[in-house]
Design a protein around this motif. Structure first.
Motif, PDB file in Angstrom:
ATOM      1  N   LYS A  10      14.047  -1.283  -8.339  1.00  0.00           N
ATOM      2  CA  LYS A  10      14.510   0.100  -8.229  1.00  0.00           C
ATOM      3  C   LYS A  10      16.003   0.268  -8.476  1.00  0.00           C
ATOM      4  N   LEU A  11      16.796  -0.719  -8.146  1.00  0.00           N
ATOM      5  CA  LEU A  11      18.250  -0.636  -8.280  1.00  0.00           C
ATOM      6  C   LEU A  11      18.740  -1.560  -9.386  1.00  0.00           C
ATOM      7  N   PRO A  12      19.920  -1.280  -9.960  1.00  0.00           N
ATOM      8  CA  PRO A  12      20.530  -2.282 -10.828  1.00  0.00           C
ATOM      9  C   PRO A  12      20.639  -3.603 -10.072  1.00  0.00           C
ATOM     10  N   ALA A  13      20.369  -4.701 -10.749  1.00  0.00           N
ATOM     11  CA  ALA A  13      20.318  -6.001 -10.076  1.00  0.00           C
ATOM     12  C   ALA A  13      21.586  -6.300  -9.294  1.00  0.00           C
ATOM     13  N   SER A  14      22.755  -5.950  -9.848  1.00  0.00           N
ATOM     14  CA  SER A  14      24.008  -6.252  -9.160  1.00  0.00           C
ATOM     15  C   SER A  14      24.112  -5.484  -7.847  1.00  0.00           C
ATOM     16  N   ASN A  15      23.634  -4.237  -7.823  1.00  0.00           N
ATOM     17  CA  ASN A  15      23.681  -3.438  -6.596  1.00  0.00           C
ATOM     18  C   ASN A  15      22.695  -3.973  -5.557  1.00  0.00           C
ATOM     19  N   ALA A  16      21.498  -4.320  -6.018  1.00  0.00           N
ATOM     20  CA  ALA A  16      20.499  -4.869  -5.097  1.00  0.00           C
ATOM     21  C   ALA A  16      20.986  -6.184  -4.506  1.00  0.00           C
ATOM     22  N   LEU A  17      21.506  -7.062  -5.345  1.00  0.00           N
ATOM     23  CA  LEU A  17      21.994  -8.356  -4.856  1.00  0.00           C
ATOM     24  C   LEU A  17      23.170  -8.190  -3.913  1.00  0.00           C
ATOM     25  N   SER A  18      24.030  -7.217  -4.176  1.00  0.00           N
ATOM     26  CA  SER A  18      25.161  -6.969  -3.285  1.00  0.00           C
ATOM     27  C   SER A  18      24.685  -6.601  -1.889  1.00  0.00           C
TER      28      SER A  18
ATOM     29  N   CYS B  67       9.302   3.360  -0.088  1.00  0.00           N
ATOM     30  CA  CYS B  67       9.097   4.779  -0.385  1.00  0.00           C
ATOM     31  C   CYS B  67       9.711   5.125  -1.743  1.00  0.00           C
ATOM     32  N   ASP B  68       9.206   6.179  -2.349  1.00  0.00           N
ATOM     33  CA  ASP B  68       9.673   6.570  -3.685  1.00  0.00           C
ATOM     34  C   ASP B  68      11.114   7.057  -3.667  1.00  0.00           C
ATOM     35  N   ILE B  69      11.454   7.839  -2.646  1.00  0.00           N
ATOM     36  CA  ILE B  69      12.778   8.453  -2.553  1.00  0.00           C
ATOM     37  C   ILE B  69      13.291   8.262  -1.135  1.00  0.00           C
ATOM     38  N   ARG B  70      14.595   8.028  -1.016  1.00  0.00           N
ATOM     39  CA  ARG B  70      15.221   7.868   0.298  1.00  0.00           C
ATOM     40  C   ARG B  70      16.323   8.918   0.453  1.00  0.00           C
ATOM     41  N   ILE B  71      16.231   9.712   1.502  1.00  0.00           N
ATOM     42  CA  ILE B  71      17.310  10.618   1.855  1.00  0.00           C
ATOM     43  C   ILE B  71      17.819  10.207   3.229  1.00  0.00           C
TER      44      ILE B  71
ATOM     45  N   LEU C  65       4.249   4.881 -12.502  1.00  0.00           N
ATOM     46  CA  LEU C  65       5.007   3.814 -11.841  1.00  0.00           C
ATOM     47  C   LEU C  65       4.072   2.739 -11.313  1.00  0.00           C
ATOM     48  N   VAL C  66       2.984   3.167 -10.676  1.00  0.00           N
ATOM     49  CA  VAL C  66       2.030   2.210 -10.113  1.00  0.00           C
ATOM     50  C   VAL C  66       1.425   1.349 -11.217  1.00  0.00           C
ATOM     51  N   ARG C  67       1.111   1.955 -12.352  1.00  0.00           N
ATOM     52  CA  ARG C  67       0.550   1.212 -13.480  1.00  0.00           C
ATOM     53  C   ARG C  67       1.527   0.140 -13.969  1.00  0.00           C
ATOM     54  N   LYS C  68       2.802   0.499 -14.040  1.00  0.00           N
ATOM     55  CA  LYS C  68       3.827  -0.466 -14.447  1.00  0.00           C
ATOM     56  C   LYS C  68       3.885  -1.633 -13.463  1.00  0.00           C
ATOM     57  N   TRP C  69       3.829  -1.320 -12.179  1.00  0.00           N
ATOM     58  CA  TRP C  69       3.892  -2.376 -11.166  1.00  0.00           C
ATOM     59  C   TRP C  69       2.674  -3.289 -11.217  1.00  0.00           C
ATOM     60  N   MET C  70       1.522  -2.709 -11.502  1.00  0.00           N
ATOM     61  CA  MET C  70       0.322  -3.546 -11.619  1.00  0.00           C
ATOM     62  C   MET C  70       0.433  -4.467 -12.829  1.00  0.00           C
ATOM     63  N   GLN C  71       1.008  -3.964 -13.906  1.00  0.00           N
ATOM     64  CA  GLN C  71       1.176  -4.777 -15.113  1.00  0.00           C
ATOM     65  C   GLN C  71       2.186  -5.900 -14.901  1.00  0.00           C
TER      66      GLN C  71
ATOM     67  N   LYS D 255       0.834  -1.210   0.000  1.00  0.00           N
ATOM     68  CA  LYS D 255       0.000   0.000   0.000  1.00  0.00           C
ATOM     69  C   LYS D 255       0.867   1.258   0.000  1.00  0.00           C
ATOM     70  N   LEU D 256       1.964   1.213   0.752  1.00  0.00           N
ATOM     71  CA  LEU D 256       2.877   2.357   0.787  1.00  0.00           C
ATOM     72  C   LEU D 256       3.571   2.530  -0.561  1.00  0.00           C
ATOM     73  N   ALA D 257       4.030   1.442  -1.156  1.00  0.00           N
ATOM     74  CA  ALA D 257       4.739   1.511  -2.429  1.00  0.00           C
ATOM     75  C   ALA D 257       3.852   2.053  -3.537  1.00  0.00           C
ATOM     76  N   THR D 258       2.565   1.709  -3.507  1.00  0.00           N
ATOM     77  CA  THR D 258       1.636   2.120  -4.567  1.00  0.00           C
ATOM     78  C   THR D 258       0.779   3.307  -4.148  1.00  0.00           C
ATOM     79  N   PHE D 259       1.163   3.963  -3.062  1.00  0.00           N
ATOM     80  CA  PHE D 259       0.444   5.139  -2.570  1.00  0.00           C
ATOM     81  C   PHE D 259       0.405   6.195  -3.671  1.00  0.00           C
ATOM     82  N   SER D 260      -0.709   6.870  -3.839  1.00  0.00           N
ATOM     83  CA  SER D 260      -0.894   7.764  -4.982  1.00  0.00           C
ATOM     84  C   SER D 260      -0.065   9.043  -4.908  1.00  0.00           C
ATOM     85  N   LYS D 261       0.391   9.408  -3.709  1.00  0.00           N
ATOM     86  CA  LYS D 261       1.161  10.634  -3.526  1.00  0.00           C
ATOM     87  C   LYS D 261       2.651  10.298  -3.355  1.00  0.00           C
TER      88      LYS D 261
END
Length: 227
Positions: A127-135, A94-98, A186-192, A67-73
């Motif tokens: 969200k990340l290149p696969a190699s970075n996420a896997l690392s 979340c969409d962005i991380r600082i 983005l949400v539409r892509k994730w639903m697809q 629900k958070l990932a697909t939140f409209s805002k």
């Protein structure tokens, strides 16, 4: 740490932000100055000793993070302190991380003989290149904010809390309809690509590992260190 009570409070906060037209951006940060989130509350979850019981808890939080990932805002995680395990999963949703300078973070689940349990390993891969996420996932290392930025997990490292508002300024002056229109792409892509289903498959894998002796031993050792 995330308990059942905190899960319900986060779920309610998302619903409140959704219903309030005055809310343009949802920002999540840790209370105080020490931590963003230390993940699941093992003192509360240690009694979940079967795959079925573990799946109940994991899928509950997984649904909240979907629900958070697909939140409209727009959603922003301000990692103002340590974020480990499930704390990194919340940030990933979340969409962005600082991050505040000095903050550290890591997907430490590997040290507990489990995988990411709330479905956000799947989101990280998107969200990340696969190699970075896997690392990040394979190593289970806790890394500084600057290294997390190099990997693409963090967008910006700031020096103090006051800089958060100025960071948000570049988004706040845009119309809500514009911000939400971009998010809907983005949400539409994730639903697809069946994100929810993919997250649930990840959660099922974690639940299988949860009941194994290696995880139970890791939890026991962690709780004994905390005494």
């Amino acid at each position: 740490a995330i308990s059942y009570e905190v899960m319900d409070e986060l779920d309610a906060a998302i619903d409140m932000a959704s219903a309030d037209n005055r809310v343009k951006i949802l920002l999540i940060r840790g209370a105080g100055e020490q931590a963003f989130c230390s993940g699941g509350d093992l003192s509360e979850f240690h009694s979940l000793e079967t795959e079925e019981k573990a799946f109940g808890m994991l899928s509950k939080m997984g649904q909240i993070l979907y629900k958070l990932a697909t939140f409209s805002k727009p959603t922003i995680a301000y990692i103002n302190g340590t974020a480990i395990g499930g704390g990194c999963e919340i940030a990933t949703a979340c969409d962005i991380r600082i991050a505040k300078q000095g903050a550290k973070m890591g997907f430490v689940q590997g040290y507990q003989a489990i995988t990411t349990g709330w479905g956000c390993g799947t989101i990280l891969m998107d969200k990340l290149p696969a190699s970075n996420a896997l690392s990040m996932l394979w190593s289970a290392n806790i890394i500084p904010a600057e290294e997390a930025k190099e990997l693409g997990f963090i967008s910006e490292v700031i020096e103090c809390d006051e800089q958060v508002l100025s960071y948000l300024d570049k988004y706040k002056d845009k119309q809500s309809e514009v911000l939400q229109a971009y998010k809907s792409m983005l949400v539409r892509k994730w639903m697809q690509t069946n994100l929810e289903e993919r997250m649930m498959e990840e959660i099922k894998l974690c639940a299988k590992l949860w009941e194994k002796e290696e995880h139970m031993l890791a939890v026991k050792q962690f709780r004994e260190r905390k005494k």
